[in-house]
Design a protein around this motif. Structure first.
Motif, PDB file in Angstrom:
ATOM      1  N   ALA A  52       0.596  -1.668  -0.248  1.00 26.46           N
ATOM      2  CA  ALA A  52      -0.103   0.014  -0.100  1.00 26.46           C
ATOM      3  C   ALA A  52       0.851   0.850   0.504  1.00 26.46           C
ATOM      4  O   ALA A  52       0.438   2.388   0.293  1.00 26.46           O
ATOM      5  N   VAL A  53       2.118   0.842   0.339  1.00 29.56           N
ATOM      6  CA  VAL A  53       3.002   2.685  -0.097  1.00 29.56           C
ATOM      7  C   VAL A  53       3.372   3.079  -1.233  1.00 29.56           C
ATOM      8  O   VAL A  53       2.518   4.982  -0.829  1.00 29.56           O
ATOM      9  N   PRO A  54       2.250   2.804  -1.970  1.00 26.36           N
ATOM     10  CA  PRO A  54       2.296   4.171  -3.337  1.00 26.36           C
ATOM     11  C   PRO A  54       0.458   5.052  -2.815  1.00 26.36           C
ATOM     12  O   PRO A  54       0.687   5.789  -2.929  1.00 26.36           O
ATOM     13  N   ASP A  55      -0.055   4.213  -2.342  1.00 27.49           N
ATOM     14  CA  ASP A  55      -1.394   4.579  -1.932  1.00 27.49           C
ATOM     15  C   ASP A  55      -1.604   5.430  -0.537  1.00 27.49           C
ATOM     16  O   ASP A  55      -1.881   6.940  -1.410  1.00 27.49           O
ATOM     17  N   LEU A  56      -0.607   5.534   0.370  1.00 25.67           N
ATOM     18  CA  LEU A  56      -0.111   5.809   1.151  1.00 25.67           C
ATOM     19  C   LEU A  56       0.790   6.974   1.070  1.00 25.67           C
ATOM     20  O   LEU A  56       0.837   8.590   1.205  1.00 25.67           O
ATOM     21  N   VAL A  57       1.861   7.139  -0.155  1.00 23.90           N
ATOM     22  CA  VAL A  57       1.881   8.146  -0.666  1.00 23.90           C
ATOM     23  C   VAL A  57       1.386   9.267  -0.968  1.00 23.90           C
ATOM     24  O   VAL A  57       1.393  10.520  -1.210  1.00 23.90           O
ATOM     25  N   ARG A  58       0.932   8.746  -2.036  1.00 23.68           N
ATOM     26  CA  ARG A  58      -0.511   9.261  -2.672  1.00 23.68           C
ATOM     27  C   ARG A  58      -1.469  10.421  -1.766  1.00 23.68           C
ATOM     28  O   ARG A  58      -1.598  11.381  -1.618  1.00 23.68           O
ATOM     29  N   ALA A  59      -1.622   9.726  -0.639  1.00 20.53           N
ATOM     30  CA  ALA A  59      -1.940  10.061   0.457  1.00 20.53           C
ATOM     31  C   ALA A  59      -1.584  11.090   1.218  1.00 20.53           C
ATOM     32  O   ALA A  59      -2.030  12.283   1.682  1.00 20.53           O
ATOM     33  N   LEU A  60       0.188  11.964   0.723  1.00 26.09           N
ATOM     34  CA  LEU A  60       0.584  12.714   1.410  1.00 26.09           C
ATOM     35  C   LEU A  60      -0.278  14.134   1.258  1.00 26.09           C
ATOM     36  O   LEU A  60      -0.065  14.916   1.874  1.00 26.09           O
ATOM     37  N   ARG A  61      -0.742  13.767   0.112  1.00 26.25           N
ATOM     38  CA  ARG A  61      -1.356  15.191  -0.446  1.00 26.25           C
ATOM     39  C   ARG A  61      -2.706  15.204  -0.377  1.00 26.25           C
ATOM     40  O   ARG A  61      -2.992  16.228  -1.494  1.00 26.25           O
ATOM     41  N   ASP A  62      -3.315  14.547   0.569  1.00 21.34           N
ATOM     42  CA  ASP A  62      -4.694  14.359   0.719  1.00 21.34           C
ATOM     43  C   ASP A  62      -4.875  16.333   1.042  1.00 21.34           C
ATOM     44  O   ASP A  62      -4.213  16.383   1.881  1.00 21.34           O
ATOM     45  N   PRO A  63      -6.221  16.113   0.750  1.00 20.87           N
ATOM     46  CA  PRO A  63      -6.586  18.018   0.903  1.00 20.87           C
ATOM     47  C   PRO A  63      -7.202  17.841   2.717  1.00 20.87           C
ATOM     48  O   PRO A  63      -6.662  19.283   2.977  1.00 20.87           O
ATOM     49  N   VAL A  64      -6.645  16.500   3.118  1.00 18.47           N
ATOM     50  CA  VAL A  64      -7.727  16.858   4.992  1.00 18.47           C
ATOM     51  C   VAL A  64      -6.018  16.751   5.039  1.00 18.47           C
ATOM     52  O   VAL A  64      -5.634  15.721   5.668  1.00 18.47           O
ATOM     53  N   VAL A  65      -5.263  17.324   6.268  1.00 24.17           N
ATOM     54  CA  VAL A  65      -4.359  17.067   7.130  1.00 24.17           C
ATOM     55  C   VAL A  65      -4.980  16.082   7.780  1.00 24.17           C
ATOM     56  O   VAL A  65      -3.296  15.089   8.042  1.00 24.17           O
ATOM     57  N   ASP A  66      -5.684  15.692   8.617  1.00 22.82           N
ATOM     58  CA  ASP A  66      -5.523  14.286   9.724  1.00 22.82           C
ATOM     59  C   ASP A  66      -4.940  12.669   8.385  1.00 22.82           C
ATOM     60  O   ASP A  66      -4.513  12.100   9.054  1.00 22.82           O
ATOM     61  N   VAL A  67      -5.488  12.575   7.455  1.00 26.25           N
ATOM     62  CA  VAL A  67      -5.225  12.240   6.077  1.00 26.25           C
ATOM     63  C   VAL A  67      -3.796  12.078   6.077  1.00 26.25           C
ATOM     64  O   VAL A  67      -3.209  11.169   5.996  1.00 26.25           O
ATOM     65  N   ARG A  68      -3.442  13.370   5.596  1.00 28.24           N
ATOM     66  CA  ARG A  68      -1.901  13.491   5.796  1.00 28.24           C
ATOM     67  C   ARG A  68      -0.886  12.848   6.748  1.00 28.24           C
ATOM     68  O   ARG A  68       0.233  11.917   6.586  1.00 28.24           O
ATOM     69  N   VAL A  69      -1.218  13.322   7.834  1.00 25.77           N
ATOM     70  CA  VAL A  69      -0.983  12.645   9.473  1.00 25.77           C
ATOM     71  C   VAL A  69      -0.398  11.453   9.328  1.00 25.77           C
ATOM     72  O   VAL A  69       0.286  10.176   9.492  1.00 25.77           O
ATOM     73  N   VAL A  70      -1.972  10.387   8.741  1.00 25.88           N
ATOM     74  CA  VAL A  70      -2.081   9.228   9.306  1.00 25.88           C
ATOM     75  C   VAL A  70      -1.339   8.895   8.162  1.00 25.88           C
ATOM     76  O   VAL A  70      -0.833   7.744   8.650  1.00 25.88           O
ATOM     77  N   ALA A  71      -1.645   9.125   6.505  1.00 26.15           N
ATOM     78  CA  ALA A  71      -0.791   8.094   5.944  1.00 26.15           C
ATOM     79  C   ALA A  71       1.063   8.247   6.222  1.00 26.15           C
ATOM     80  O   ALA A  71       1.962   7.874   6.338  1.00 26.15           O
ATOM     81  N   ALA A  72       1.640   9.555   6.329  1.00 24.92           N
ATOM     82  CA  ALA A  72       2.465   9.650   6.982  1.00 24.92           C
ATOM     83  C   ALA A  72       3.203   9.074   8.679  1.00 24.92           C
ATOM     84  O   ALA A  72       4.349   7.880   8.368  1.00 24.92           O
ATOM     85  N   ALA A  73       2.373   8.776   9.357  1.00 24.30           N
ATOM     86  CA  ALA A  73       3.024   7.558  10.023  1.00 24.30           C
ATOM     87  C   ALA A  73       2.335   6.376  10.449  1.00 24.30           C
ATOM     88  O   ALA A  73       3.677   5.515  10.128  1.00 24.30           O
ATOM     89  N   ALA A  74       1.865   5.920   8.818  1.00 24.37           N
ATOM     90  CA  ALA A  74       1.509   5.081   8.075  1.00 24.37           C
ATOM     91  C   ALA A  74       3.065   4.456   7.743  1.00 24.37           C
ATOM     92  O   ALA A  74       4.056   3.037   7.697  1.00 24.37           O
TER      93      ALA A  74
END
Length: 198
Positions: A52-74
Motif C-alpha cells: 500500500a506504500v504507493p497509496d499512502l504516498v498519494r495520501a500525503l497530498r490529501d486535502p485533509v490534514v488528518d489523512v496526511r498525518v495518518v499516511a505519514a504515520a503509516a
C-alpha cells in the motif's frame, strides 16, 4: 460506520490480510469521507501493508490534514525510499502535525536526501517539529548535520532539553567530525551542555 469498520479491520484483520488490504487501499484512494480515508490509512499501517506504500504516498497530498498525518504515520511503520520525495514535500506543510510526522517518517528511512530539509526544520516555530527533526537527523547519521547540530546545541536562546537532544543526535552521527564538535561543546559555559557533551 465505514470508518469504524476500517479501524476494526486494521486491529483484527491480520489473519484475513490478503482479502482486507485491497479493500482498505481502495477506501484510502477513493472514499469521499476523510474519516474513512484516515481510518483506512491507519489500518494499512497497522497491518504492515507494504504493497500500500504507493497509496499512502498519494495520501500525503490529501486535502485533509488528518489523512496526511495518518499516511505519514503509516509510512513511519513502513519505511520505503520511494516515499522520500513526497515526505520531503510534507516538511513544508502548513500544519505542524504533518511536518512532524513527515520528519519522523524520514528518520526511519535513513535516507540522506532528507538531511538538509531536516536541518531547515531546526528553525520551525513548533517545538515538537524541531525535536523530531533532531531525532531523525540522529537516525539518518549523516555527518553533513554536524555543524547544524553543534550550533543548535550551543545556542543559549534554545530550550535546554532541545539543546541536550541535539548533543545526543550529534553523538550518533557518522564520521570523526562529530568528535571535534563534542570537544568544543565540552568547553561550553553551560554545565548541562558540558556534561552531556562529555
Amino acid at each position: 460506520e465505514r470508518a469504524r469498520a476500517a479501524e476494526l479491520l486494521g486491529r483484527r484483520g491480520a489473519e484475513r490480510r490478503d482479502a482486507i488490504v485491497p479493500l482498505l487501499r481502495r477506501s484510502l484512494r477513493e472514499d469521499r469521507d476523510w474519516r474513512v480515508r484516515a481510518s483506512s490509512g491507519r489500518a494499512l499501517g497497522r497491518l504492515s501493508a507494504r504493497e500500500a506504500v504507493p497509496d499512502l504516498v498519494r495520501a500525503l497530498r490529501d486535502p485533509v490534514v488528518d489523512v496526511r498525518v495518518v499516511a505519514a504515520a503509516a509510512l513511519w511503520r513502513l519505511p520505503d525510499p520511494a516515499a522520500v520525495p513526497a515526505l520531503l514535500e510534507l516538511l513544508r506543510d502548513r500544519d505542524a502535525a504533518a511536518r512532524q510526522w513527515g520528519a519522523l517518517a524520514l528518520g526511519v528511512t535513513r535516507d540522506r536526501r532528507a538531511t538538509q530539509p531536516l536541518i531547515t526544520l531546526l528553525d520551525d516555530p513548533e517545538r515538537d517539529v524541531r525535536l523530531d527533526a533532531i531525532r531523525s537527523l540522529r537516525r539518518i547519521r549523516d555527518a553533513a548535520a554536524v555543524s547544524a547540530l553543534e550550533r543548535y546545541a550551543g545556542d543559549a536562546a534554545r530550550a535546554e532539553d532541545e539543546r541536550l537532544e541535539a548533543i545526543d543526535a550529534l553523538a550518533g552521527l557518522d564520521g570523526p567530525e562529530k568528535v571535534d564538535a563534542l570537544v568544543r561543546l565540552a568547553r561550553h559555559g553551560d554545565a548541562a551542555i558540558r556534561t552531556r557533551a562529555v
